[in-house]
Design a protein around this motif. Structure first.
Motif, mmCIF file in Angstrom:
data_model
loop_
_atom_site.group_PDB
_atom_site.id
_atom_site.type_symbol
_atom_site.label_atom_id
_atom_site.label_comp_id
_atom_site.label_asym_id
_atom_site.label_seq_id
_atom_site.Cartn_x
_atom_site.Cartn_y
_atom_site.Cartn_z
ATOM 1 N N GLY A 1 11.302 -12.985 0.878
ATOM 2 C CA GLY A 1 10.332 -13.111 -0.360
ATOM 3 C C GLY A 1 8.571 -12.864 -0.213
ATOM 4 N N VAL A 2 8.549 -12.903 1.131
ATOM 5 C CA VAL A 2 6.781 -12.461 1.395
ATOM 6 C C VAL A 2 6.780 -10.983 1.377
ATOM 7 C CG1 VAL A 2 5.282 -12.540 3.530
ATOM 8 C CG2 VAL A 2 6.579 -14.516 3.069
ATOM 9 N N VAL A 3 7.740 -10.415 1.950
ATOM 10 C CA VAL A 3 7.861 -8.683 2.126
ATOM 11 C C VAL A 3 7.765 -8.043 0.952
ATOM 12 C CG1 VAL A 3 8.895 -6.769 3.076
ATOM 13 C CG2 VAL A 3 8.665 -8.783 4.382
ATOM 14 N N LEU A 4 8.854 -8.607 0.181
ATOM 15 C CA LEU A 4 9.163 -7.873 -1.196
ATOM 16 C C LEU A 4 8.017 -8.126 -2.276
ATOM 17 C CD1 LEU A 4 12.956 -8.182 -1.634
ATOM 18 C CD2 LEU A 4 11.644 -6.410 -0.723
ATOM 19 N N THR A 5 7.401 -9.391 -2.268
ATOM 20 C CA THR A 5 6.471 -9.675 -3.207
ATOM 21 C C THR A 5 5.439 -8.883 -3.179
ATOM 22 O OG1 THR A 5 7.502 -11.917 -3.720
ATOM 23 C CG2 THR A 5 5.176 -11.565 -4.268
ATOM 24 N N ALA A 6 4.974 -9.005 -1.752
ATOM 25 C CA ALA A 6 3.755 -8.239 -1.439
ATOM 26 C C ALA A 6 3.522 -6.801 -1.415
ATOM 27 C CB ALA A 6 3.280 -8.437 0.069
ATOM 28 N N MET A 7 5.134 -6.273 -1.236
ATOM 29 C CA MET A 7 5.000 -4.901 -1.310
ATOM 30 C C MET A 7 5.232 -4.294 -2.838
ATOM 31 S SD MET A 7 4.904 -3.435 1.507
ATOM 32 C CE MET A 7 5.504 -1.763 1.059
ATOM 33 N N LEU A 8 5.152 -5.299 -4.003
ATOM 34 C CA LEU A 8 5.207 -4.739 -5.201
ATOM 35 C C LEU A 8 3.764 -4.409 -5.507
ATOM 36 C CD1 LEU A 8 7.491 -7.537 -7.261
ATOM 37 C CD2 LEU A 8 7.936 -5.102 -7.028
ATOM 38 N N GLY A 9 2.845 -5.366 -5.195
ATOM 39 C CA GLY A 9 1.254 -5.119 -5.449
ATOM 40 C C GLY A 9 1.068 -3.630 -4.513
ATOM 41 N N LEU A 10 1.267 -3.662 -3.463
ATOM 42 C CA LEU A 10 0.910 -2.554 -2.361
ATOM 43 C C LEU A 10 1.345 -1.397 -2.938
ATOM 44 C CD1 LEU A 10 1.187 -4.553 1.177
ATOM 45 C CD2 LEU A 10 -0.923 -3.670 0.113
ATOM 46 N N GLY A 11 2.635 -1.453 -3.376
ATOM 47 C CA GLY A 11 3.523 -0.218 -3.815
ATOM 48 C C GLY A 11 2.770 0.444 -5.007
ATOM 49 N N VAL A 12 2.303 -0.367 -5.949
ATOM 50 C CA VAL A 12 1.316 0.223 -7.029
ATOM 51 C C VAL A 12 0.022 0.719 -6.434
ATOM 52 C CG1 VAL A 12 0.149 -0.459 -9.102
ATOM 53 C CG2 VAL A 12 2.442 -1.377 -8.660
ATOM 54 N N ALA A 13 -0.490 0.170 -5.648
ATOM 55 C CA ALA A 13 -1.971 0.756 -5.035
ATOM 56 C C ALA A 13 -1.552 1.783 -4.275
ATOM 57 C CB ALA A 13 -2.531 -0.573 -4.067
ATOM 58 N N GLU A 14 -0.494 1.892 -3.562
ATOM 59 C CA GLU A 14 -0.327 3.252 -2.904
ATOM 60 C C GLU A 14 0.195 4.374 -3.793
ATOM 61 O OE1 GLU A 14 2.439 4.686 1.076
ATOM 62 O OE2 GLU A 14 2.941 2.983 0.118
ATOM 63 N N HIS A 15 0.983 4.056 -4.693
ATOM 64 C CA HIS A 15 1.635 5.123 -5.495
ATOM 65 C C HIS A 15 0.465 5.600 -6.297
ATOM 66 C CE1 HIS A 15 4.472 7.325 -8.205
ATOM 67 N NE2 HIS A 15 3.887 6.774 -9.023
ATOM 68 N N THR A 16 -0.442 4.971 -6.934
ATOM 69 C CA THR A 16 -1.658 5.407 -7.609
ATOM 70 C C THR A 16 -2.683 6.248 -6.872
ATOM 71 O OG1 THR A 16 -2.916 3.307 -7.424
ATOM 72 C CG2 THR A 16 -1.183 3.797 -9.499
ATOM 73 N N GLY A 17 -2.743 5.886 -5.573
ATOM 74 C CA GLY A 17 -3.646 6.756 -4.799
ATOM 75 C C GLY A 17 -4.864 5.715 -4.393
ATOM 76 N N TYR A 18 -4.815 4.453 -4.955
ATOM 77 C CA TYR A 18 -5.934 3.623 -4.527
ATOM 78 C C TYR A 18 -6.097 3.614 -2.869
ATOM 79 C CZ TYR A 18 -8.709 -0.474 -3.813
ATOM 80 O OH TYR A 18 -9.884 -1.242 -3.412
ATOM 81 N N ILE A 19 -5.144 3.191 -2.247
ATOM 82 C CA ILE A 19 -5.124 3.035 -0.935
ATOM 83 C C ILE A 19 -5.643 4.412 -0.096
ATOM 84 C CG2 ILE A 19 -3.556 2.533 1.144
ATOM 85 C CD1 ILE A 19 -2.106 0.464 -0.412
ATOM 86 N N ASN A 20 -4.900 5.341 -0.559
ATOM 87 C CA ASN A 20 -5.160 6.568 -0.147
ATOM 88 C C ASN A 20 -6.899 7.041 0.024
ATOM 89 O OD1 ASN A 20 -5.840 9.427 0.216
ATOM 90 N ND2 ASN A 20 -3.436 9.948 -0.325
ATOM 91 N N ALA A 21 -7.330 6.508 -1.519
ATOM 92 C CA ALA A 21 -8.821 7.376 -1.392
ATOM 93 C C ALA A 21 -9.770 6.367 -0.533
ATOM 94 C CB ALA A 21 -9.242 6.901 -2.946
ATOM 95 N N ALA A 22 -9.032 4.770 -0.629
ATOM 96 C CA ALA A 22 -10.120 3.656 0.083
ATOM 97 C C ALA A 22 -10.022 3.959 1.643
ATOM 98 C CB ALA A 22 -9.368 2.288 -0.241
ATOM 99 N N LEU A 23 -8.818 4.356 2.060
ATOM 100 C CA LEU A 23 -8.851 4.861 3.699
ATOM 101 C C LEU A 23 -9.517 5.920 3.905
ATOM 102 C CD1 LEU A 23 -4.947 4.026 4.410
ATOM 103 C CD2 LEU A 23 -6.897 2.843 5.015
#
Length: 531
Positions: free
Chosen positions: A96-118
């Motif tokens: 549950g920890v992994v899947l729930t967190a990955m839902l939000g992280l997946g959106v941030a990664e897919h839209t490019g936010y994590i990419n730009a922030a890094l």
């Protein structure tokens, strides 16, 4: 990313490098993690059958009765296994920890936010300080308990790859900080502090009903330990692991990972507004924590709060139990805002597609988690773990070693048990009723016993495939190196484990020898002032 040329065949390999190569080869020949846990479950069943008729003299501290091994092959046990199979799977907490967190992280990664922030972060971080900065963030993630496994470790690979360094070295450095240094705290106490202290106090009250253990009884030691972890992670990563990985080509699917290309105007605007949205959400959340009657706080009559714990930091506090949900929301919000401002998201359907893609990447881990859950349920239910802990404690007592060797023995025993039982709280719930009263009888305070446990609990976690998150880290590695397996990860982490075992133990002995306070309201001897 440009790869360093493979080491020529004529290049001599040192003894240490040959050992790690051997560990990698042997480890990668092990069965797939899912099959490995299936085989281990069958082994536990067989051992439970063989030992179920044995009369053990060891006493279960929780019941006061002699330990009896439950035969998992008996008819009632097998029918219970079948009836509870899906319940065991659904109750497996890391899933549950992994899947729930990955839902939000997946959106941030897919839209490019994590990419730009890094990319922005890397543009202002000196390359020479990238490793210690990553390990420090990994240690700080302990405030959020298990969040570092699904947040910091994969980002370690992304950050190193974007900086032109080997991504597996970034994963290893982050894994060292998150798991190898799990008991370290960078100034800010984690929810693990009051949780472990509560077990310590209850165990100590077996001998001393009036005993009170401060939730921050190890805080000075664990804060000091964080700097040791950062130094170990920095040295081992840059001097041992990354040079060795120069021979390992990155052949995974990295087309969507960040590069060091300058941010476009749209990306800069998206990053600005997304960051502002995240800060606004954090500010509102912080304001909701302030009132004394805040629903985020644990009730005043909570045992850990009564014992002196901060109502926001004890494990029972709703805010501590909401860490995973907060990660989901605090990455979902900036991910969506960035997507709409930067133009990478057009409608809500794109957000749902990002979540779907993230879940698709977790399919392999879901399969592994099913078999891990069944194995752990059988191992814990059989009584084999309790038997191992009690017999180990009895052996330690029978040896009659000097105090400094007894402390080392406790650390080593915990490290061995840690190879089989991954949860820090579950292990201490099992070991505390045995070790705390035993060490009190030897004149050692519960505070020192708990500190020794915390060292042993961290140092071997990073090399055991039985740790629930270990297969997930293998999946992160396979994103960059397709052939990566259990052996790849174990061989990378073995130097960290050795360094942690030696230097962290030495640090605790130095604290004890010099009389440096372990934490608030803590001592070394029992009764207070003794030892």
């Amino acid at each position: 990313m440009s790869q360093s040329p493979a080491t020529p065949p004529s290049t001599p390999r040192g003894f240490g490098a040959r050992v790690l190569d051997t560990v990698e080869r042997v480890g990668n020949r092990l069965p797939d993690p899912a099959a490995l846990f299936l085989l281990l479950m069958l082994l536990v069943w067989a051992l439970s059958w063989l030992l179920s008729g044995v009369e053990f003299e060891a006493i279960n501290p929780a019941t006061g009765e002699p330990i009896r091994i439950v035969n998992l092959l008996a008819g009632e046990s097998l029918t219970a296994f079948m009836a509870n199979m899906y319940r065991v799977f659904m109750a497996f907490a890391p899933l549950g920890v992994v899947l729930t967190a990955m839902l939000g992280l997946g959106v941030a990664e897919h839209t490019g936010y994590i990419n730009a922030a890094l990319r922005r972060m890397l543009s202002i971080t000196p390359k020479s300080l990238l490793t210690p900065a990553l390990v420090a963030v990994a240690v700080l993630s302990h405030v959020a308990v298990d969040a570092g496994y699904v947040l910091v470790i994969p980002l370690g690979g992304v950050i190193f790859y974007a900086a032109g360094r080997h991504p597996l070295a970034g994963i290893a450095a982050a894994f060292c900080g998150v798991s190898g240094g799990f008991s370290a705290t960078l100034f800010v106490p984690s929810s693990l502090d009051p949780l472990l202290a509560s077990f310590t106090q209850e165990a100590g009250r077996i001998l001393d009903p009036a005993l009170v253990v401060n939730p921050l009884n190890n805080w000075i030691f664990t804060t000091t330990s964080s700097f040791l972890i950062i130094a170990i992670g920095w040295f081992v990563t840059d001097r041992i692991i990354e040079p060795r990985l120069a021979r390992t080509a990155v052949d995974g699917d990295t087309k969507d990972l960040p590069t060091m290309a300058p941010l476009s105007d749209a990306e800069r605007r998206g990053l600005l507004w997304a960051t502002l949205a995240m800060l606004a959400a954090l500010a509102l959340f912080a304001l909701s924590l302030l009132p004394e009657a805040s629903p985020w706080r644990a009730p005043p009559d909570t045992p850990a709060v009564v014992a002196g714990g901060n109502p926001l930091l004890v494990a029972q506090a709703p805010v501590m139990q909401s860490i995973v949900a907060l990660i989901f929301i605090l990455f979902l919000i900036p991910g969506i805002v960035y997507g709409y401002v930067a133009g990478t998201v057009k409608t809500h359907r794109d957000v749902i597609a990002a979540m779907t893609k993230a879940m698709g990447g977790m399919a392999y881990y879901i399969v592994i988690a099913f078999f891990i859950a069944q194995f752990l349920a059988g191992f814990n239910g059989s009584g084999l773990g309790t038997l191992m802990a009690v017999e180990g404690a009895d052996l330690l007592e029978a040896l009659g070693l000097p105090m400094w060797m007894t402390i080392i023995g406790l650390i080593v025993m915990t490290g061995i048990v840690n190879l089989f039982i991954g949860s820090a709280s579950a292990k201490w719930a099992l070991l505390a009723p045995i070790m705390v009263p035993l060490m009190m009888q030897l004149g050692v305070s519960p505070d020192l016993t708990q500190a020794a446990y915390r060292v042993g609990d961290s140092m071997t976690t990073i090399i055991t495939p039985l740790m629930p998150y270990f297969p997930l880290i293998v999946v992160f590695c396979q994103r960059y190196v397709k052939a990566a397996g259990i052996g790849t990860l174990a061989s990378m982490m073995l130097p960290y484990s050795i360094a942690l075992s030696l230097l962290w133990t030495a640090l605790l002995l130095a604290f004890w020898g010099l009389g440096v306070p372990l934490g608030i309201g803590a001592g070394y001897g029992y009764p207070a002032g003794g030892g």
